[in-house]
Scaffold this motif. Sequence first.
Motif, mmCIF file in Angstrom:
data_model
loop_
_atom_site.group_PDB
_atom_site.id
_atom_site.type_symbol
_atom_site.label_atom_id
_atom_site.label_comp_id
_atom_site.label_asym_id
_atom_site.label_seq_id
_atom_site.Cartn_x
_atom_site.Cartn_y
_atom_site.Cartn_z
ATOM 1 N N ALA A 81 0.823 -1.207 0.000
ATOM 2 C CA ALA A 81 0.000 0.000 0.000
ATOM 3 C C ALA A 81 0.855 1.255 0.000
ATOM 4 O O ALA A 81 1.857 1.339 0.708
ATOM 5 C CB ALA A 81 -0.919 0.014 1.213
ATOM 6 N N LEU A 120 -6.687 -2.468 0.385
ATOM 7 C CA LEU A 120 -6.617 -1.521 -0.717
ATOM 8 C C LEU A 120 -7.747 -1.784 -1.689
ATOM 9 O O LEU A 120 -8.170 -2.909 -1.875
ATOM 10 C CB LEU A 120 -5.310 -1.709 -1.486
ATOM 11 C CG LEU A 120 -4.019 -1.387 -0.785
ATOM 12 C CD1 LEU A 120 -2.849 -1.729 -1.694
ATOM 13 C CD2 LEU A 120 -3.971 0.054 -0.398
ATOM 14 N N TRP A 145 -8.136 -0.944 -5.623
ATOM 15 C CA TRP A 145 -7.590 -0.380 -6.840
ATOM 16 C C TRP A 145 -8.710 -0.248 -7.844
ATOM 17 O O TRP A 145 -9.459 -1.195 -8.081
ATOM 18 C CB TRP A 145 -6.477 -1.260 -7.379
ATOM 19 C CG TRP A 145 -5.260 -1.274 -6.489
ATOM 20 C CD1 TRP A 145 -4.951 -0.375 -5.518
ATOM 21 C CD2 TRP A 145 -4.208 -2.230 -6.493
ATOM 22 N NE1 TRP A 145 -3.770 -0.716 -4.921
ATOM 23 C CE2 TRP A 145 -3.294 -1.848 -5.492
ATOM 24 C CE3 TRP A 145 -3.950 -3.372 -7.233
ATOM 25 C CZ2 TRP A 145 -2.130 -2.565 -5.234
ATOM 26 C CZ3 TRP A 145 -2.799 -4.089 -6.971
ATOM 27 C CH2 TRP A 145 -1.897 -3.680 -5.980
ATOM 28 N N SER A 160 -3.207 -5.885 2.145
ATOM 29 C CA SER A 160 -1.922 -5.209 2.174
ATOM 30 C C SER A 160 -1.260 -5.317 3.539
ATOM 31 O O SER A 160 -1.569 -4.551 4.449
ATOM 32 C CB SER A 160 -2.097 -3.738 1.803
ATOM 33 O OG SER A 160 -0.848 -3.109 1.793
#
Length: 113
Positions: free
Chosen positions: A4, A12, A14, A30
């Motif tokens: 991260a 996380l 994305w 993460s």
Amino acid sequence: RGIAYRCTAPRLEWQLNDAQGRPHRVQVASPLMMDDLQAVADAAIAGVGLAWLPSWLIAHYVLRGQLEAVLPSYREQPAPIHVIWPTAAHMPAKTRCAIDALVAGTPSCLAGS
């Protein structure tokens, strides 16, 4: 497992666009969080985990075979880049030079965005 770039939540998300431009959200666990992009890149090169890094930072690592794209047909959703300076009657030459250098160093796909 991901690395991260921030010091917040341990998960996380994305946000990517597929080849047809449809958005997708990818949840990544993460165990490692860093606040320095170069440190994230170094950790990814060392095999610590996946990293979401800007292309301008990793281009030479990809060319040298140290990193590779995991989802090459997906693209990150664009993020704005802002340059802010104090209002003044005349812009100092140092400020103008810094802005010009930032524009010159921004990949052409982002320039003017």
